[in-house]
Enzyme design. Structure first.
Site: not given
Length: 272
Positions: A42, A113, A154
């Site tokens: 990321e 995300k 993440c």
């Protein structure tokens, strides 16, 4: 069926050009060493101030993905550009986007995300990712040479329902490019990765940042977990590349032995 994978661990800072150059060099080394699927972490293009992140945003495909597309074409490899800032309608809040690049250099899939890191941990990290990032609004499962790959980033790791949805959509590989904080990572990183693998009988591939700007260091420990929950590769505390050879038949074996996906009871999961 076997798949050779390589996970890149980076220590990205505020130098966008330098970060990308380092990431491309490591990706090329991994592909040259025989990896068919190369994964990066990321925030690979920038880690620093919110304003710096906003300024680093670019379109996808664009200058942040083009060098990786070149590597993909040269070596006939799949490359996951873990995440980078993607321009969107709100210049103050670009997307945090993971990009899967095919061996011909085209963008095979993008995932923005969904779950943003808005936390305030006692004696630990405090962040409001939603102040600088626009969340995505859909899950993404892509086909990679007949293998279904579910994309995440993440903080998504803390939401098991996302991974269950990807597994039900056919994913046998789950990708989790991350910049997991050191404070939370030392207690939660491996536990969560192994849990997601065990729950879904899937491989979990988690490239990571390490170190980084002062104030919120990343944990590192990029990791490959098999469908039984066994860690089969883990990075040391350094900028590096780790390799693993995935036996993809293991997914079917584990799911046949413990058919958790087939034994679900969604008809009774609503309480009350």
């Amino acid at each position: 069926m076997h798949l050779k994978v390589a996970l890149v661990q980076l220590d990205a800072r505020e130098d966008v050009a330098g970060n990308i150059a380092t990431a491309v060099a490591l990706a090329e080394t991994a592909a040259a060493d025989g990896a068919r699927f190369v994964l990066l972490p990321e925030y690979l293009q920038f880690r620093g101030s919110d304003d710096g992140f906003r300024a680093s945003a670019r379109p996808i495909p664009g200058p942040h993905t083009a060098p990786f597309a070149d590597v993909a074409r040269r070596y006939g490899a799949w490359i996951l550009v873990g995440s980078t800032a993607e321009t969107g309608p709100d210049s103050e809040r670009p997307y945090n986007t993971s990009v899967l690049i095919a061996p011909d250099g085209t963008v095979a899939a993008t995932y923005r995300k969904v779950h943003l890191f808005d936390v305030d941990v006692d004696q630990g990290p405090a962040d409001t990712e939603s102040a600088r990032v626009t969340p995505g609004d859909r899950l993404v499962c892509a086909d990679m040479d007949g293998v279904r790959v579910g994309l995440s980033v993440c903080y998504d790791l803390r939401f098991p329902e996302l991974y269950r949805s990807l597994a039900l959509a056919g994913a046998s590989i789950l990708t989790v490019p991350s910049a997991f904080t050191e404070r939370t990572g030392r207690d939660h990183w491996e536990v969560l990765l192994r849990a997601r693998a065990i729950e879904n009988g899937a491989f979990v591939l988690a490239p990571s940042q390490i170190g980084g700007p002062p104030g919120q260091p990343a944990y590192g420990r990029a990791m490959v977990v098999d469908p039984w929950g066994t860690v089969i590769a883990q990075a040391p505390d350094a900028v590096t590349v780790i390799h693993a050879d995935l036996d993809l038949d293991r997914v079917e074996q584990v799911r046949r032995g413990i058919p958790a996906l087939a034994n679900r009871r969604p008809d009774v999961y609503r309480y009350g």
